[in-house]
Each structure stands twice: as C-alpha cells, then as structure tokens.
Design a protein around this motif. Structure first.
Motif, PDB file in Angstrom:
ATOM      1  N   ILE A 207       0.532  -1.140   0.113  1.00  0.00           N
ATOM      2  CA  ILE A 207      -0.120  -0.200   0.450  1.00  0.00           C
ATOM      3  C   ILE A 207       0.727   1.784   0.148  1.00  0.00           C
ATOM      4  O   ILE A 207       0.877   1.998  -1.057  1.00  0.00           O
ATOM      5  CB  ILE A 207      -0.967  -0.106   1.240  1.00  0.00           C
TER       6      ILE A 207
ATOM      7  N   ILE B 281      -7.131   0.158  -2.467  1.00  0.00           N
ATOM      8  CA  ILE B 281      -6.523   0.368  -0.867  1.00  0.00           C
ATOM      9  C   ILE B 281      -7.538   0.104   0.154  1.00  0.00           C
ATOM     10  O   ILE B 281      -7.409  -0.921   1.212  1.00  0.00           O
ATOM     11  CB  ILE B 281      -5.513   1.487  -0.571  1.00  0.00           C
ATOM     12  N   GLY B 282      -8.677   0.594   0.057  1.00  0.00           N
ATOM     13  CA  GLY B 282      -9.433   0.208   0.958  1.00  0.00           C
ATOM     14  C   GLY B 282      -9.439  -1.851   0.982  1.00  0.00           C
ATOM     15  O   GLY B 282      -9.561  -2.056   1.952  1.00  0.00           O
TER      16      GLY B 282
ATOM     17  N   GLY C 237      -7.304  -3.337   2.022  1.00  0.00           N
ATOM     18  CA  GLY C 237      -6.398  -3.353   3.665  1.00  0.00           C
ATOM     19  C   GLY C 237      -7.936  -4.304   4.765  1.00  0.00           C
ATOM     20  O   GLY C 237      -7.125  -4.466   5.583  1.00  0.00           O
TER      21      GLY C 237
ATOM     22  N   ALA D 276      -4.898   0.369   8.647  1.00  0.00           N
ATOM     23  CA  ALA D 276      -5.304   1.296   8.509  1.00  0.00           C
ATOM     24  C   ALA D 276      -3.874   2.707   8.025  1.00  0.00           C
ATOM     25  O   ALA D 276      -4.527   3.172   7.580  1.00  0.00           O
ATOM     26  CB  ALA D 276      -5.724   0.936   9.538  1.00  0.00           C
TER      27      ALA D 276
ATOM     28  N   ASN E 238     -10.983   6.004   2.205  1.00  0.00           N
ATOM     29  CA  ASN E 238     -11.448   4.523   2.278  1.00  0.00           C
ATOM     30  C   ASN E 238     -10.667   3.161   2.867  1.00  0.00           C
ATOM     31  O   ASN E 238     -10.991   2.315   2.913  1.00  0.00           O
ATOM     32  CB  ASN E 238     -11.483   4.596   0.851  1.00  0.00           C
ATOM     33  N   LEU E 239      -9.615   3.234   3.420  1.00  0.00           N
ATOM     34  CA  LEU E 239      -8.421   2.584   3.789  1.00  0.00           C
ATOM     35  C   LEU E 239      -8.968   2.640   5.030  1.00  0.00           C
ATOM     36  O   LEU E 239      -9.002   1.198   5.661  1.00  0.00           O
ATOM     37  CB  LEU E 239      -6.879   2.865   3.389  1.00  0.00           C
ATOM     38  N   ARG E 240      -8.662   3.269   6.517  1.00  0.00           N
ATOM     39  CA  ARG E 240      -9.791   3.756   7.028  1.00  0.00           C
ATOM     40  C   ARG E 240     -11.004   2.909   7.179  1.00  0.00           C
ATOM     41  O   ARG E 240     -11.620   2.119   8.028  1.00  0.00           O
ATOM     42  CB  ARG E 240      -9.477   4.652   8.724  1.00  0.00           C
TER      43      ARG E 240
END
Ligand code: MRU
Length: 356
Positions: free
Chosen positions: A48, A59-60, A63, A96, A104-106
């Motif tokens: 990432i 990337i979400g 993750g 995260a 979107n990742l977290r």
C-alpha cells in the motif's frame, strides 16, 4: 470465447481464510504484469505504501483483506482466542495507517473488524473466516458500486472530449473504476469522443495505468503532460473533466491526486464542467471542509528521480504532496452509486447519501 472488453483487476484473494492476498504490482505496469503474494501484514502495508496497490477503493479492499492476513498470521503462530484478537487489532491498525489521505482505507479496515466485535472466545481460524466473508462482501459491493457510478455518470458527459487525471479506473477499485467507469459506460453506450489522460506526475498513474486500461479496452486514448492541460482546454477539444477522489468532506471539498485542483481551476476558467466520481465510502462527513484532510507527503526521490532516472539537480530539495484539495465551488457534480450530487452543497450531499 467472450467478446467482453478486458477490464483488469487490481487484487484478489486466494483460498480460504488461511490463504493469501494477491496484488497486481502497479509499480511495474504497463511493461510487466506481476502478481505479488501477500502472506503477511508487513507485505500488505509495504504494497500500500509503495503504491503496488493504489487508488482509494482498491487500498480499502486491500486493507480489508489485510485484516484477514493478520488473522492468518495469528493462526500460523498458534495464538489462542484472546491473543489472536489482540494480534488482529494491532496489525489492523498498521494497515489502516499505511496511507493517510484516502478515507476508504480506514473505513474498510474498521468495517471488517466490526464483524468480530463482541465475538469473544473464537479461535484464530474462526476469526479469519468471519473477517474473510466481510472483506469479500466489501470487494463485491465495490464492483457493483462502480457499475452504478458508471450508469449515473455517463449521461452527464456533454459532447466533446473527456479529460481525466491520475487513475480512477479498474486498477484503483474492485470493479470498473469510478471516473473511468463514467467514460467507458458512455463509450459502451455507443457514444464516441476523444479521451485524454494527464500523465500525472510524479508517478505517472495517468500515462502508465489509465492509458493502459483504455488501450486494454480498445478505446483510443491520448496522453498529455500535466502542463498541457490548459492549452488543451483552451483549444475547445474538451467538453468535460472527470476525476476520482480520495476523500470528500461534508461541504463537498475533494481531495484527489496532486494536480486535480489546478485542473479544476483551468476547467472553470474555460467553462468546462468538472465532475468527480466516487463511492459513498470516499465521503468523510466528520470533516467539515478540505482544510482538515490529511495530505500525504511523499519522498523527494519521486520528484527528483522519477522512475529511477535523475532529473533534478543533485542537492535540490523537492516538494511532493501526493494530493491536493479542490474546493466544492469548482465541482459541477459528484457522481456516487446513489446518484449525482449537483449542485454540490452540504444538504445535497446528505440527501443523496441518505445521511439525513
Ligand atoms: O496515490 P494514488 O495513485 O493512490 O492516488 C489515486 C488517486 O488520486 C485516485 O484518483 C483516487 O484514489 C480515486 S481512485 C477511484
């Protein structure tokens, strides 16, 4: 044999919950198609951070699968239920926080973790199976969201060419893309227009990735250096600009790849509508406006030694923000899976997102 156009995929899960995540290494595109196996969280985080997988929705999803990889680690280490849960939570935080700007990742990591909330006493492999089901749901949902964004956005495109920036295509999502889906949906409906892709310095996501996607789809595409956008817009060949987003605030300010703000200013100066396409998972209604969005700063080397070639004078410093913020007033509309937010106002955002 199917005649369906080739839509690349950015990532996929292999096997059951003890399996692994595979990422198409985007740092090697367009010259090499290499899949990277991520069997531990460190590899996911590195992928990432170094943009092997990139683009806010992608990337979400990476993750979310990264949390499953954490559970697989716990199973391999033979951890008991409490230690396994603690391991997953600690590793999830590392995932995260791998990149700061795309919400979107977290969002995806937290959504995945939420399914094991309150489920105490489960062993590591049971935790992994529960997490995998949720990660796959997020991935499947994203495919459908991309299609809906394409359907809502395509009719907005006026006659004339379409200019996009960075890569908001299949490589950046779990499906057909956001901004790119708007363009390909219009194309697939039979409309014909010129497609322009900013090269997108310093990492060339436009030239390397967006252009590659259009070529794969058999859609003619023209790459330009970012600095040529003003000249192109002045020529009248561009009827609209469409870009993706990494985070959109309650007032509609949009963080996206560096250069987006400049393009929006140029579009406004030439009376060209500027659209943003993004799923609801890219909205962060906890932030009032764009000043609060964390902007990732990346290494000087990316600017001074792009693609490994020295172009900057040795000894020079570099300013390398990865994203910028486009104020809502420059955005004609935001295309989401629920419909189009137009004009971009706080109330319209809440109405379309169903946030009350
Ligand atoms: O640094 P990147 O390549 O991850 O930046 C990606 C972008 O800015 C995209 O436009 C955005 O994430 C939307 S992807 C559908």
């Amino acid at each position: 044999m199917s005649n369906a156009p080739a839509v690349p995929i950015a990532l996929r899960w292999q096997g059951d919950a003890s399996g692994h995540l595979e990422i198409l290494d985007q740092t090697l595109l367009p010259t090499r198609l290499t899949w990277l196996a991520c069997r531990d969280v460190d590899t996911v985080v590195e992928a990432i951070r170094s943009l092997r997988v990139r683009g806010a929705p992608a990337i979400g999803i990476a993750g979310a699968y990264g949390v499953v990889v954490a559970a697989a680690e716990a199973t391999r280490h033979g951890l008991g239920p409490e230690a396994a849960r603690a391991h997953v939570l600690a590793r999830a935080e590392q995932v995260a926080s791998a990149r700061p700007t795309a919400v979107n990742l977290r969002w995806a990591v937290e959504r995945t973790l939420a399914v094991i909330d309150g489920k105490v006493g489960c062993d590591a492999s049971a935790i992994g199976s529960t997490l995998l089901a949720e990660a796959q749901t997020i991935h499947d949902e994203d495919r459908r969201l991309c299609d809906a964004i394409g359907r809502h956005g395509a009719p907005l495109l006026p006659p004339g060419g379409v200019l996009t920036h960075c890569n908001a295509g299949a490589l950046a999502t779990g499906g057909a893309g956001t901004a790119v889906a708007v363009i390909t949906t219009a194309w697939d409906s039979g409309r014909r227009f010129e497609v322009f892709a900013d090269e997108t310095r310093p990492l060339f996501q436009g030239a390397r990735l967006t252009a590659w996607e259009f070529v794969q789809r058999g859609i003619p595409v023209t790459v330009l250096v970012d600095a040529a956008a003003g000249h192109l817009l002045a020529s009248g060949r561009v009827g609209s600009c469409v870009v993706g987003a990494d985070r959109i605030t309650a007032c509609g300010d949009v963080a996206n790849k560096i250069g987006t703000y400049g393009l929006a200013v140029l579009a406004a100066a030439h009376g060209v509508p500027f659209y943003v396409a993004a799923p609801s998972s890219t909205f962060d209604l906890s932030l009032d406006d764009g000043a609060a969005i964390p902007i990732e700063e990346r290494s000087a080397d990316e600017v001074l030694r792009p693609l490994g070639t020295t172009v900057g004078a040795p000894g020079a410093a570099a300013f390398n923000p990865a994203f910028d913020v486009t104020p809502a007033r420059l955005v004609r509309g935001i295309v989401t899976e629920h419909g189009v937010i137009q004009p971009v106002t706080r109330q319209a955002i809440r109405d379309v997102l169903g946030a009350g």
